[in-house]
Motif scaffolding. Structure first.
Motif, PDB file in Angstrom:
ATOM      1  N   UNK A 153      41.880  40.784 -25.821  1.00 13.96           N
ATOM      2  CA  UNK A 153      41.936  39.408 -25.365  1.00 13.96           C
ATOM      3  C   UNK A 153      40.835  38.622 -26.069  1.00 13.96           C
ATOM      4  N   UNK A 154      40.937  37.331 -26.012  1.00 12.84           N
ATOM      5  CA  UNK A 154      40.007  36.478 -26.749  1.00 12.84           C
ATOM      6  C   UNK A 154      39.333  35.489 -25.813  1.00 12.84           C
ATOM      7  N   UNK A 155      38.226  34.945 -26.236  1.00  9.88           N
ATOM      8  CA  UNK A 155      37.502  33.976 -25.422  1.00  9.88           C
ATOM      9  C   UNK A 155      38.216  32.625 -25.447  1.00  9.88           C
ATOM     10  N   UNK A 156      38.057  31.917 -24.354  1.00  7.98           N
ATOM     11  CA  UNK A 156      38.569  30.561 -24.213  1.00  7.98           C
ATOM     12  C   UNK A 156      37.353  29.642 -24.258  1.00  7.98           C
ATOM     13  N   UNK A 157      37.473  28.555 -25.009  1.00  7.80           N
ATOM     14  CA  UNK A 157      36.335  27.647 -25.179  1.00  7.80           C
ATOM     15  C   UNK A 157      36.784  26.210 -24.945  1.00  7.80           C
ATOM     16  N   UNK A 158      35.954  25.444 -24.216  1.00  7.05           N
ATOM     17  CA  UNK A 158      36.188  24.024 -23.967  1.00  7.05           C
ATOM     18  C   UNK A 158      34.977  23.248 -24.492  1.00  7.05           C
ATOM     19  N   UNK A 159      35.226  22.269 -25.354  1.00  9.88           N
ATOM     20  CA  UNK A 159      34.146  21.444 -25.892  1.00  9.88           C
ATOM     21  C   UNK A 159      34.583  19.981 -25.833  1.00  9.88           C
ATOM     22  N   UNK A 160      33.702  19.139 -25.322  1.00 13.10           N
ATOM     23  CA  UNK A 160      33.869  17.688 -25.362  1.00 13.10           C
ATOM     24  C   UNK A 160      32.671  17.118 -26.104  1.00 13.10           C
ATOM     25  N   UNK A 161      32.932  16.233 -27.066  1.00 11.23           N
ATOM     26  CA  UNK A 161      31.824  15.609 -27.776  1.00 11.23           C
ATOM     27  C   UNK A 161      32.224  14.216 -28.231  1.00 11.23           C
ATOM     28  N   UNK A 162      31.209  13.443 -28.560  1.00 11.96           N
ATOM     29  CA  UNK A 162      31.414  12.080 -29.029  1.00 11.96           C
ATOM     30  C   UNK A 162      30.440  11.822 -30.175  1.00 11.96           C
ATOM     31  N   UNK A 163      30.898  11.071 -31.173  1.00 12.34           N
ATOM     32  CA  UNK A 163      30.034  10.611 -32.255  1.00 12.34           C
ATOM     33  C   UNK A 163      29.729   9.145 -31.975  1.00 12.34           C
ATOM     34  N   UNK A 164      28.435   8.861 -31.812  1.00 19.75           N
ATOM     35  CA  UNK A 164      28.011   7.502 -31.462  1.00 19.75           C
ATOM     36  C   UNK A 164      26.705   7.182 -32.174  1.00 19.75           C
ATOM     37  N   UNK A 165      26.607   6.021 -32.785  1.00 21.50           N
ATOM     38  CA  UNK A 165      25.412   5.617 -33.534  1.00 21.50           C
ATOM     39  C   UNK A 165      24.983   6.689 -34.540  1.00 21.50           C
ATOM     40  N   UNK A 166      25.973   7.212 -35.263  1.00 19.77           N
ATOM     41  CA  UNK A 166      25.756   8.208 -36.314  1.00 19.77           C
ATOM     42  C   UNK A 166      25.111   9.500 -35.806  1.00 19.77           C
ATOM     43  N   UNK A 167      25.358   9.812 -34.549  1.00 21.67           N
ATOM     44  CA  UNK A 167      24.856  11.058 -33.963  1.00 21.67           C
ATOM     45  C   UNK A 167      25.962  11.694 -33.122  1.00 21.67           C
ATOM     46  N   UNK A 168      26.044  13.013 -33.157  1.00 16.81           N
ATOM     47  CA  UNK A 168      27.010  13.736 -32.327  1.00 16.81           C
ATOM     48  C   UNK A 168      26.328  14.153 -31.025  1.00 16.81           C
ATOM     49  N   UNK A 169      27.013  13.871 -29.920  1.00 18.90           N
ATOM     50  CA  UNK A 169      26.517  14.226 -28.590  1.00 18.90           C
ATOM     51  C   UNK A 169      27.465  15.241 -27.962  1.00 18.90           C
ATOM     52  N   UNK A 170      26.907  16.334 -27.511  1.00 19.79           N
ATOM     53  CA  UNK A 170      27.685  17.363 -26.818  1.00 19.79           C
ATOM     54  C   UNK A 170      27.768  16.970 -25.349  1.00 19.79           C
ATOM     55  N   UNK A 171      28.975  16.649 -24.900  1.00 17.08           N
ATOM     56  CA  UNK A 171      29.170  16.259 -23.514  1.00 17.08           C
ATOM     57  C   UNK A 171      29.359  17.481 -22.615  1.00 17.08           C
ATOM     58  N   UNK A 172      30.126  18.456 -23.105  1.00 25.62           N
ATOM     59  CA  UNK A 172      30.511  19.615 -22.287  1.00 25.62           C
ATOM     60  C   UNK A 172      30.788  20.780 -23.209  1.00 25.62           C
ATOM     61  N   UNK A 173      30.217  21.936 -22.908  1.00 29.41           N
ATOM     62  CA  UNK A 173      30.535  23.169 -23.635  1.00 29.41           C
ATOM     63  C   UNK A 173      30.647  24.288 -22.612  1.00 29.41           C
ATOM     64  N   UNK A 174      31.777  25.000 -22.659  1.00 27.04           N
ATOM     65  CA  UNK A 174      32.014  26.119 -21.739  1.00 27.04           C
ATOM     66  C   UNK A 174      32.847  27.165 -22.450  1.00 27.04           C
ATOM     67  N   UNK A 175      32.502  28.426 -22.240  1.00 27.61           N
ATOM     68  CA  UNK A 175      33.261  29.529 -22.826  1.00 27.61           C
ATOM     69  C   UNK A 175      33.433  30.624 -21.783  1.00 27.61           C
ATOM     70  N   UNK A 176      34.618  31.262 -21.789  1.00 21.79           N
ATOM     71  CA  UNK A 176      34.918  32.312 -20.820  1.00 21.79           C
ATOM     72  C   UNK A 176      35.981  33.255 -21.375  1.00 21.79           C
ATOM     73  N   UNK A 177      36.124  34.419 -20.760  1.00 19.81           N
ATOM     74  CA  UNK A 177      37.214  35.335 -21.084  1.00 19.81           C
ATOM     75  C   UNK A 177      38.369  35.192 -20.093  1.00 19.81           C
ATOM     76  N   UNK A 178      38.176  34.394 -19.050  1.00 22.17           N
ATOM     77  CA  UNK A 178      39.185  34.214 -18.011  1.00 22.17           C
ATOM     78  C   UNK A 178      40.242  33.201 -18.466  1.00 22.17           C
ATOM     79  N   UNK A 179      41.501  33.571 -18.351  1.00 19.22           N
ATOM     80  CA  UNK A 179      42.597  32.708 -18.820  1.00 19.22           C
ATOM     81  C   UNK A 179      43.162  31.808 -17.725  1.00 19.22           C
ATOM     82  N   UNK A 180      42.616  31.881 -16.521  1.00 16.08           N
ATOM     83  CA  UNK A 180      43.154  31.061 -15.430  1.00 16.08           C
ATOM     84  C   UNK A 180      42.208  29.907 -15.100  1.00 16.08           C
ATOM     85  N   UNK A 181      42.674  29.029 -14.228  1.00 20.21           N
ATOM     86  CA  UNK A 181      41.908  27.846 -13.833  1.00 20.21           C
ATOM     87  C   UNK A 181      40.726  28.243 -12.963  1.00 20.21           C
TER      88      UNK A 181
END
Length: 175
Positions: free
Chosen positions: A104-132
């Motif tokens: 099985x493989x890892x599941x990854x969720x990333x939210x980011x925004x590029x603003x004023x020439x900079x990248x901001x990490x809003x949300x980063x999460x990683x798991x092996x669980x495939x359910x909610x």
């Protein structure tokens, strides 16, 4: 002598056939598990997301918020903030044979925004669980992301597996 010669040749074949039949009968469960590798499972990549982005308390309007979801392959989409800095993403689910496989493989969720020439990490999460995950679904319904805040790592309760809390990193406040 001829009759015993015939049986001497057929006896190993008969024993092999009987062994094969016994093997097939007793290995039905193994066969069912082996073929489950081809079965498709529902994989919950992300709940619906509702958030707001600010910079020094002022709403950030008309910027692209990117959502990158990874499981087997990468799924990338984006939303644009409205005049009050709000953005939304729909829930994302896929069908995959991975959860039934040996690797099985890892599941990854990333939210980011590029603003004023900079990248901001809003949300980063990683798991092996495939359910909610209930806690993550609740948190992603009300993200408030202040871009001037430093990235912070949160340890959130895991209702499904209490011994394994969720680790989430980003500039969004999850308190």
């Amino acid at each position: 002598m001829r009759i015993s010669n015939v049986w001497q040749k057929r006896l190993p074949l008969l024993a092999a056939a009987l062994s094969f039949l016994v093997f097939i009968v007793f290995s039905q469960q193994v066969n069912a598990d082996m073929f489950s590798w081809f079965k498709k499972y529902d994989v919950h990549l992300s709940p619906a997301v509702h958030g707001k982005i600010t910079f020094n308390g002022t709403p950030v309007a008309n910027v692209k918020v990117f959502r990158e979801l990874t499981y087997d392959k990468e799924y990338l989409d984006h939303a644009v903030t409205d005049s009050s800095g709000h953005f939304d993403f729909d829930e994302k689910n896929i069908r995959s044979s991975r959860p039934g496989g040996a690797f099985d493989t890892a599941k990854r969720q990333v939210l980011y925004v590029d603003y004023n020439e900079q990248r901001y990490l809003l949300w980063y999460y990683s798991t092996l669980n495939a359910s909610e995950a209930k806690t993550l679904t609740e948190k992603m319904q009300q993200l408030h992301c202040e871009l001037t805040h430093p990235e912070k790592t949160y340890e959130l309760p895991n209702h499904e597996f209490p011994d394994h809390p969720h680790g989430v990193t980003g500039v969004c406040s999850l308190d």
